[in-house]
Scaffold this motif. Structure first.
Motif, PDB file in Angstrom:
ATOM      1  N   LEU A 127       0.271   2.483  -0.419  1.00 13.55           N
ATOM      2  CA  LEU A 127      -0.455   2.003  -1.632  1.00 13.55           C
ATOM      3  C   LEU A 127      -1.869   2.543  -1.543  1.00 13.55           C
ATOM      4  N   PHE A 128      -2.569   2.428  -0.363  1.00 19.64           N
ATOM      5  CA  PHE A 128      -3.945   2.674  -0.163  1.00 19.64           C
ATOM      6  C   PHE A 128      -4.284   4.178  -0.294  1.00 19.64           C
ATOM      7  N   ARG A 129      -3.165   5.050   0.148  1.00 28.32           N
ATOM      8  CA  ARG A 129      -3.463   6.410   0.332  1.00 28.32           C
ATOM      9  C   ARG A 129      -3.322   6.701  -0.988  1.00 28.32           C
ATOM     10  N   ARG A 130      -2.923   6.302  -2.021  1.00 31.20           N
ATOM     11  CA  ARG A 130      -3.039   6.521  -3.490  1.00 31.20           C
ATOM     12  C   ARG A 130      -4.112   6.124  -4.170  1.00 31.20           C
ATOM     13  N   VAL A 131      -5.000   5.235  -3.640  1.00 28.94           N
ATOM     14  CA  VAL A 131      -6.221   4.814  -4.304  1.00 28.94           C
ATOM     15  C   VAL A 131      -7.478   5.458  -4.072  1.00 28.94           C
ATOM     16  N   PRO A 132      -8.348   5.637  -4.836  1.00 30.13           N
ATOM     17  CA  PRO A 132      -9.518   6.290  -4.661  1.00 30.13           C
ATOM     18  C   PRO A 132     -10.599   5.389  -4.052  1.00 30.13           C
ATOM     19  N   GLN A 133     -11.589   6.066  -3.145  1.00 28.78           N
ATOM     20  CA  GLN A 133     -12.549   5.359  -2.231  1.00 28.78           C
ATOM     21  C   GLN A 133     -13.182   4.326  -2.818  1.00 28.78           C
ATOM     22  N   PRO A 134     -13.739   4.424  -4.269  1.00 28.84           N
ATOM     23  CA  PRO A 134     -14.425   3.483  -4.800  1.00 28.84           C
ATOM     24  C   PRO A 134     -13.779   1.941  -4.994  1.00 28.84           C
ATOM     25  N   ILE A 135     -12.323   2.409  -5.244  1.00 32.06           N
ATOM     26  CA  ILE A 135     -11.565   1.077  -5.384  1.00 32.06           C
ATOM     27  C   ILE A 135     -11.265   0.454  -4.189  1.00 32.06           C
ATOM     28  N   ARG A 173      -3.648 -11.852   0.517  1.00 38.44           N
ATOM     29  CA  ARG A 173      -2.779 -12.690  -0.195  1.00 38.44           C
ATOM     30  C   ARG A 173      -2.381 -11.674  -1.432  1.00 38.44           C
ATOM     31  N   ILE A 174      -3.429 -10.807  -2.153  1.00 39.18           N
ATOM     32  CA  ILE A 174      -3.114 -10.324  -3.342  1.00 39.18           C
ATOM     33  C   ILE A 174      -2.126  -9.051  -3.062  1.00 39.18           C
ATOM     34  N   ILE A 175      -2.929  -8.317  -1.833  1.00 38.26           N
ATOM     35  CA  ILE A 175      -2.134  -6.905  -1.630  1.00 38.26           C
ATOM     36  C   ILE A 175      -0.686  -7.382  -0.987  1.00 38.26           C
ATOM     37  N   GLY A 176      -0.513  -8.441  -0.354  1.00 29.99           N
ATOM     38  CA  GLY A 176       0.924  -8.934   0.274  1.00 29.99           C
ATOM     39  C   GLY A 176       1.856  -9.087  -0.992  1.00 29.99           C
ATOM     40  N   ASP A 177       1.381 -10.058  -1.927  1.00 29.15           N
ATOM     41  CA  ASP A 177       2.442 -10.093  -3.234  1.00 29.15           C
ATOM     42  C   ASP A 177       2.627  -8.818  -3.683  1.00 29.15           C
ATOM     43  N   THR A 178       1.598  -7.879  -3.720  1.00 29.23           N
ATOM     44  CA  THR A 178       1.812  -6.541  -4.594  1.00 29.23           C
ATOM     45  C   THR A 178       2.833  -5.731  -3.850  1.00 29.23           C
ATOM     46  N   VAL A 179       2.761  -5.729  -2.247  1.00 28.76           N
ATOM     47  CA  VAL A 179       3.805  -4.907  -1.663  1.00 28.76           C
ATOM     48  C   VAL A 179       4.931  -5.246  -1.625  1.00 28.76           C
ATOM     49  N   ARG A 180       5.410  -6.564  -1.756  1.00 24.82           N
ATOM     50  CA  ARG A 180       6.478  -7.252  -2.132  1.00 24.82           C
ATOM     51  C   ARG A 180       7.162  -6.987  -3.183  1.00 24.82           C
ATOM     52  N   ASP A 181       6.611  -6.821  -4.229  1.00 26.74           N
ATOM     53  CA  ASP A 181       6.809  -6.366  -5.381  1.00 26.74           C
ATOM     54  C   ASP A 181       7.313  -4.946  -5.665  1.00 26.74           C
TER      55      ASP A 181
END
Length: 591
Positions: free
Chosen positions: A290-298, A312-320
């Motif tokens: 997921l992070f490889r596809r996200v620009p550096q500012p984000i 907690r948020i990224i964990g819920d995201t990747v499980r989805d």
């Protein structure tokens, strides 16, 4: 250099051919096989698996058997002199890896115990050899005696001997304190399960920083922050905690090569502890993708947030997002969505999660999972078709005299016959529904006629009672029967009671008011009386639902009651408002 050699340590197999196959499949045997392989460099790898023989029957009646692997494991010593245990559970597709240190014999014993239970198809603590396994025959391995309590006890003894032999082949388990000099206070059990091997053979925190982020990204502040987090964790441990998670380091390692190291150091300085609810290995892989596809500012905004919140948020995201077997969303679309949305509008992990969840679901299955699901769908479809065929044949048997063929599986697979059978079943079900509908409507009409007859009878009774009581004079009172809803509403307002709520029963029950007939209070309502067809007098109440004796006085109330009962009106045994009044000696409730 010698070649690889293999030796079977244990092979137990039992079969039961007396169990009849089913369409869904039934287990008729199990096999436990453990082998030891010696590499040319002398290192030994022990691997094993438990498989079940499944006996199935196709809808055509053809019987076949196949073996399914339930659980597999491998135990090996790496070149770094570490002992690694990998376990694969086929049913849940769960693959776990852990390192064994001194004391890890209990973990190996627990694994072998579970393998033994799957081999016997029953808990080994249950000392009853089930009756349907009396025909079981052992075709491989040591001779088992199928006596009560003997099978389970013999299996436990064999697994204990196997455990000792495996540990002898693998060699001594490494000591955690020697391999982790910086974490001597952490238990070996914790190190085996935390999944953090960054501290392995590290004498200082510079080595740990290089293990986490690489030698080219090493900075002195990075080592200081890792040391601070580690010492904070060690200082906060207590005797009740078995192990300590080092998940913060795994979190920061996700940004390795994607964000400048200075941003990571700034985020680590704001982090107070190294203990969080970490991500599983498969979730770490998804988060990295997921992070490889996200620009550096984000990424910088995500790093600026508290670690616990982002985890907690990224964990819920990747499980989805799904897993390697079934990808639920296509991450290759994420850069285009971010560009369309605008980087400035994605202010942190929460906005990133919202964007990912808004992506369309595209279930992409791996080849192995697709083949498995295809086979399962075929078997389920075949079982459903077989049930439909049996339903059709049952209908044919019930309809005697109809010139319809009895279906076999070969005939049922013919599309023309299947279409004709489906048409017949639809027509037959519609005919049954029509017959049931007619029967239902007949019952409803009969019930309506009965209800009309009862209401007609009640209406005639109510008119007769009203004729007897309306206008009757009793002492200084007069009885008035309500004829409309306005009368009931006015009485309820004058006496402050709920008689206005009985308007729907006018004409079926009788409602009488006792009214003053003399003096200045002439026309004042003093009592309300409710008379039912089946029960007689059920209420005899005054203002605010007071008893009649308190409203009129005991003598006057008794006089009114005697006048009504004298007209042939009975009194219900649980009538309200008749306290202190004398009831007739014979109070028969008449319909």
């Amino acid at each position: 250099m010698s070649e690889n050699s293999e030796r079977v340590l244990l092979h137990v197999k039992f079969l039961n051919d007396q169990i009849e196959p089913t369409v869904e499949g039934v287990r008729t045997g199990a096999s436990l096989r453990v082998v030891a392989r010696t590499a040319p460099d002398g290192r030994v790898t022990v691997s094993g698996s438990v498989s079940h023989r499944v006996h199935r029957m196709r809808a055509s009646g053809r019987v076949f058997r196949h073996w399914q692997t339930q659980q597999a494991f491998s135990l090996l010593r790496t070149k770094a002199d570490l002992v690694v245990l990998r376990v694969l559970e086929k049913a849940s597709r769960k693959n776990s890896t852990q390192h064994l240190f001194t004391g890890g014999e209990y973990q190996l014993a627990g694994l072998l115990y579970r393998l033994g239970e799957q081999t016997l198809l029953a808990p080994m603590d249950n000392y009853t050899w089930n009756a349907h396994r009396q025909d079981t025959r052992f075709v491989e391995g040591p001779h088992f005696q199928a006596v009560e309590g003997g099978i389970q006890a013999q299996m436990r003894s064999i697994l204990q001997i196997l455990q000792s032999e495996i540990l002898h082949l693998i060699g001594d388990l490494p000591a955690a304190g020697e391999r982790f000099p910086l974490l001597k206070e952490v238990s070996s059990f914790g190190l085996a399960h935390s999944g953090q091997m960054y501290y392995l053979d590290a004498e200082d925190y510079k080595t740990v920083a290089e293990n986490v982020f690489g030698k080219t990204r090493y900075r002195k502040p990075l080592a200081r922050e890792i040391q601070r987090l580690t010492e904070h964790m060690l200082a906060g441990q207590d005797q009740h905690r078995q192990f300590h998670d080092m998940s913060a380091l795994s979190w920061f390692r996700l940004f390795r090569g994607l964000a400048p190291i200075d941003w990571i150091i700034e985020s680590m300085r704001r982090t107070e502890t190294n203990h969080y609810i970490g991500l599983k290995p498969a979730e770490l892989v998804q988060a990295r993708a997921l992070f490889r596809r996200v620009p550096q500012p984000i990424l910088r905004r995500v790093l600026a947030e508290p670690v616990a919140q982002s985890l907690r948020i990224i964990g819920d995201t990747v499980r989805d997002l799904g897993n390697a077997q079934a990808q639920l969303r296509d991450l290759d679309l994420l850069p285009e969505l971010i560009k369309a949305r605008g980087q400035r509008r994605i202010r942190g992990a929460q906005d990133l999660e919202t964007l990912v969840r808004s992506m369309p679901e595209t279930r992409v299955e791996s080849r192995s999972l697709a083949r498995s699901n295809q086979a399962i769908s075929a078997m389920i479809g075949e079982a459903n078709a077989l049930r439909e065929m049996h339903s059709y044949n049952e209908q044919i048997v019930r309809l005697e005299g109809r010139d319809l063929p009895f279906a076999t599986w070969e005939l049922w697979k013919d599309r023309a016959f299947r279409a004709a059978a489906d048409e017949f079943l639809i027509e037959h079900r519609q005919a049954l529904m029509t017959a049931r509908q007619r029967e239902y409507e007949a019952r409803a009409e009969h019930h309506r006629q009965e209800q009309l007859a009862r209401e007609k009878e009640r209406a005639a009774w109510a008119a007769d009672v009203a004729e007897r009581l309306d206008g009757m004079h009793v002492g200084g009172f007069r009885l008035i029967v309500a004829r409309d809803t306005d009368t009931l509403t006015r009485w309820g307002s004058q006496l402050n009671n709920c008689i206005a709520g009985y308007t729907h029963r006018l004409g079926l029950d009788v409602f009488v008011a006792v009214i003053d007939d003399r003096g200045d209070s002439a026309g004042r309502v003093r009592l309300n009386i409710e008379i039912k067809h089946e029960d007689g007098i059920v209420q005899f109440l005054g203002t605010n639902n007071r008893d009649a004796a308190k409203e009129l006085g005991e003598s006057a109330a008794q006089q009114v009651l005697d006048a009504i009962t004298g007209a042939g009106i009975p009194i219900h045994e649980h009538a309200l408002g008749l306290q202190q009044l004398a009831l007739p000696v014979r109070n028969a409730v008449t319909a």
